[in-house]
Design an enzyme around this catalytic site. Structure first.
Site, PDB file in Angstrom:
ATOM      1  CD  GLU A  59      -3.215   0.359   2.146  1.00 33.88           C
ATOM      2  OE1 GLU A  59      -4.071  -0.488   1.868  1.00 33.88           O
ATOM      3  OE2 GLU A  59      -3.122   0.894   3.261  1.00 33.88           O
ATOM      4  CD  GLU A 106      -2.662   1.185  -4.790  1.00 33.16           C
ATOM      5  OE1 GLU A 106      -2.704   0.224  -3.997  1.00 33.16           O
ATOM      6  OE2 GLU A 106      -3.662   1.621  -5.381  1.00 33.16           O
ATOM      7  CB  CYS A 119      -7.710  -3.302   5.540  1.00 33.84           C
ATOM      8  SG  CYS A 119      -6.182  -2.532   5.156  1.00 33.84           S
ATOM      9  CB  SER A 167      -5.230   0.908  -1.675  1.00 36.00           C
ATOM     10  OG  SER A 167      -4.396  -0.206  -1.852  1.00 36.00           O
ATOM     11  CE  LYS A 212     -11.215  -8.369   7.079  1.00 34.45           C
ATOM     12  NZ  LYS A 212     -10.377  -7.893   5.973  1.00 34.45           N
ATOM     13  CD  GLU A 228     -11.621  -9.435   2.713  1.00 35.22           C
ATOM     14  OE1 GLU A 228     -11.803  -8.387   3.339  1.00 35.22           O
ATOM     15  OE2 GLU A 228     -10.551 -10.087   2.787  1.00 35.22           O
ATOM     16  CD  GLU A 255     -14.539  -9.229  -7.017  1.00 37.20           C
ATOM     17  OE1 GLU A 255     -14.926 -10.172  -6.292  1.00 37.20           O
ATOM     18  OE2 GLU A 255     -15.200  -8.193  -7.176  1.00 37.20           O
ATOM     19  CB  CYS A 292     -10.745  -4.531  13.459  1.00 35.53           C
ATOM     20  SG  CYS A 292     -10.231  -3.929  11.865  1.00 35.53           S
TER      21      CYS A 292
END
Lengths: 584, 171
Positions: free
Chosen positions: A289, A292, A309, A329, A368, A371, A376, A513
């Protein structure tokens, strides 16, 4: 106005008390040290989340003057008011309210996921309910298990509206609303659509405030037990930063107790072959990151860059701001990076095929789970992560296996993807990801070693924070938001061209979190979240290495497998893409 | 199911333009204007199908759940298509004791419809309502704006036949 004009004198159970004008009876009682049971009421004041729907009528008291029974959570006190919370009238009214709620509630407590953690059950016990005198029609709604993350059982809903407050006012997602009227009223989705056909982000904040089991996580414990019992599977597990400072609460420790070593021990006892650390993935995320961000800054790319994230946040931007998909990102989350690396780098080094690996994660998060199911986030047909357990689910498995958590010895994570830095630890709290990114980006952009690694301006619990970091020739303008309603404000600024940030960190849950939808229930106590955050900063402080790019195993992974940060292989394994979705 | 909600191709285009014009004129808080917009939409389309509700939500930048919550709360809004004639049979105490339930039953039978659902020929929507305040005329029913008092089961056949005839003639 003089202070005295703003104050009101009243009495609660014959105890005189002075309170500010506009205070509720509940607040006056708290000041007098008198406990009034509540159910629908929720006051997370520091997080701007207050649910004051006065729907359940469990908090009723008697106003001695008028003889009326009033809801303490919403009724304001008046001068000279004499409040009785334990008169026969108050007690009977409270019991009636609760019995009416119970009369329309399923009685499957023994097998309910909230057994012994249910506010309704608790009240029933405390109010000595031994019989429910009311009989009548019961709700019969279909149970929604359509998503990978959240199960919705409206039959257990008591219409407290806490979930609606979280979904609409705090998160501004607006998926849940009161629907229908009278007996048919339900907290539901538009047109009663299954959750997976709505813009639900699966942040799980509805789950974390639901007093019953009307909203809960989709259970993954059975699937994980099955994998653990499958001899052909090499089971790998990873543990997110926020889990190690919260799991202990399920075993009687105070919030903020750090139990990293015990968590690893417990996972080994449960039978996992390899225990990796999501914090390794966090360090890897930071390196990618920061690379980037440096590239975007140096080549005039899209700024600000937003962290990626948090899966609920990713869902949020896909549904609510599909025109801004070039700002996050492209880095995968730490969870997915560890999964991708375990099924490629680690598999290759250990002579395993990705087909043999079952990758499980322990996450403070409900989102999550969804996710992990994203197409992807797979490689050659193998999902990066196969199963996700919340912190609560792991606690259930440990209890199920009758493991005495408190007496477990400390054990270290397994090699290859098991070492981490202080920067990774703070990923679990609001401001942590951007602080970790800053530590690495500073050195990438200036070529100089950073003097002070603690960026105290980035820490705290305010919903939106900002800071400017001096990079010598230029400055780095950094923004932070937690809770999606705050994120929305920053995104609207970006959309309207009013934002001058270089980098923004967004976490969907209050406090980040540590306040995730999969954590042990905080039952409305915000100090729990603060203590968990403090513990993460303690872990950071005590780490010998505090910058992600100095993680020796991360360096090794680049040298032996990935090449340089941002390399072609790194892009294939560690980056992802986003797609526009409908808003419903 | 999702496709239905997002697909608005079955909605009449001219009426959608009318609705758009109405919404474009709104200056206040969209959430406060929502009821007015829904009223207008129901006037235009006769009822509020899910895709129309979703369209209104999108145009007002409100969550669909908020719109659907309002529509399902107020009994004046209908998610079902409505017949040409809405027959409301009063089920207040006075009407009920004088046999309104039997009147309702007979009407459902003759119109061949289910309570609250449009009849197959598109002519009728039959519903029961709370006391309409005309207890002196019990049992009482209304058809669109017209009030019928002292309606016995034996009167129902004539009334329905009359509406069926004029309904067909107008078509």
């Amino acid at each position: 106005m003089k202070l005295i004009d703003k104050m009101i004198t009243c009495s609660v159970n014959d105890i005189d008390v002075n309170v500010e004008k506009g205070s509720t009876i509940l607040e006056a009682a708290q000041k007098a040290g008198v406990n009034i049971p509540t159910l629908c009421h929720l006051n997370l004041h520091e997080l701007d989340a207050v649910n004051q729907s006065a729907n359940c009528r469990v908090c009723v008291i008697e106003d001695e003057g008028s003889g009326r029974v009033l809801p303490a959570c919403s009724q304001e006190v008046s001068e000279g008011m004499r409040i009785q919370t334990d008169s026969l009238k108050a007690v009977m009214a409270r019991r009636t309210s609760l019995e009416l709620l119970l009369s329309n509630h399923p009685r499957d407590c023994l097998t309910c996921v909230k057994n012994l953690d249910c506010e309704l059950q608790n009240l029933s016990h405390e109010m000595n309910i031994k019989e429910i005198h009311y009989r009548g029609e019961k709700m019969n709604h279909p149970i929604d298990e359509s998503s990978q993350a959240i199960i919705k059982d409206p039959n257990k809903c008591i219409m407290c509206r806490r979930c609606i407050t979280m979904c609409n006012e705090v998160q501004t997602v607006g998926v849940l609303s009161p629907l229908e009227r009278g007996f048919d009223v339900v907290a539901g989705t538009a047109f009663h659509l299954p959750l997976d056909q709505t813009s639900c982000t699966y942040c799980g904040q509805c789950v974390s405030v639901c007093p019953t089991a009307a909203l809960a996580e989709i259970d993954a414990t059975s699937a994980v037990w099955k994998a653990l019992n499958d001899e052909r599977k090499h089971t790998i597990v990873q543990v997110a930063p926020a889990v190690r400072v919260a799991l202990g609460e399920e075993f009687g420790y105070d919030p903020g107790e750090i139990s990293t070593g015990k968590v690893v021990s417990a996972l080994k006892r449960l039978g996992f072959d390899t225990v990796f650390d999501t914090n390794f993935g966090a360090d890897l995320t930071i390196v990618e990151e920061a690379k980037e961000l440096s590239e975007r800054i140096e080549s005039g790319g899209t700024l600000p860059m937003l962290t990626s994230c948090c899966p609920a946040w990713v869902q949020f931007i896909e549904h609510q701001f599909p025109e801004l998909l070039d700002v996050p990102s492209s880095c995968k989350s730490p969870q997915s990076m560890v999964g991708a690396m375990a099924k490629s780098y680690y598999a290759e080094q250990s002579g395993l095929s990705p087909a043999d690996i079952e990758m499980v994660s322990i996450m403070p998060c409900v989102a999550k789970k969804s996710e992990a199911a994203r197409e992807e986030l797979s490689e050659e047909g193998y999902a990066n992560v196969d199963q996700v357990l919340t912190t609560r689910e792991l606690a259930r498995m440990i209890k199920e296996a009758a493991i005495d958590f408190r007496s477990l010895p400390d054990k270290p994570f397994d090699r290859l993807l098991g070492e981490s830095t202080g920067a990774a630890a703070i990923f679990g709290t609001t401001g942590g990801v951007i602080e970790a990114t800053t530590r690495t980006a500073y050195e990438m952009l200036t070529g100089k070693e950073i003097g002070e690694v603690n960026f105290k301006d980035l820490r705290g619990i305010e919903g939106v924070r900002e800071a400017t970091i001096d990079l010598g020739e230029r400055t780095l303008r950094v923004g932070i938001a937690h809770e999606l309603g705050n994120a929305r404000r920053l995104l609207e600024d970006i959309r309207d061209g009013k934002s001058d940030f270089d980098a923004i960190e967004i976490m969907a849950c209050p406090g980040g979190c540590i306040g995730g939808g999969g954590q042990p229930y905080h039952h409305g106590d915000v100090s729990t979240l603060r203590r968990r955050a403090e513990a993460l900063y303690r872990i950071d402080k005590d780490m010998p290495i505090r910058k992600s790019h100095e993680n020796p195993l991360v360096k090794e992974a680049y040298e032996a497998y990935l090449g340089k940060p941002g390399s072609e292989r790194a892009h294939r394994l560690l980056h992802t893409s986003y797609s526009a979705k409908e808003r419903i | 199911m999702k496709k239905d909600v997002l697909d608005i191709t079955d909605l009449d285009e001219t009426r959608l333009v009318e609705l758009d014009n109405y919404i474009d004129k709104i200056t206040g808080d969209p959430e406060e204007e929502l009821i007015h917009v829904l009223h207008f939409a129901q006037q235009q389309f006769g009822y509020l199908p899910h895709n129309l509700q979703r369209y209104v939500a999108k145009r007002l930048d409100l969550p669909s759940a908020t719109v659907n919550g309002v529509v399902t709360f107020y009994s004046l809004f209908s998610e079902e298509p409505r017949g040409k004639y809405t027959i409301s049979v009063c089920m207040g105490t006075a009407c009920f004791v004088k046999g309104a339930d039997k009147v309702l039953e007979r009407i459902l039978e003759l119109t061949g419809s289910e309570k609250g659902k449009m009849s197959e020929d598109g002519l009728f929507t039959v519903e029961d309502v709370r006391c309409i305040g005309a207890c002196g005329l019990a049992p009482v029913l209304t058809i669109n704006e017209k009030v019928y008092g002292n309606v016995g089961v034996e009167d129902v056949d004539d009334i329905i036949r009359q509406y069926k005839r004029s309904g067909r003639r107008e078509d």
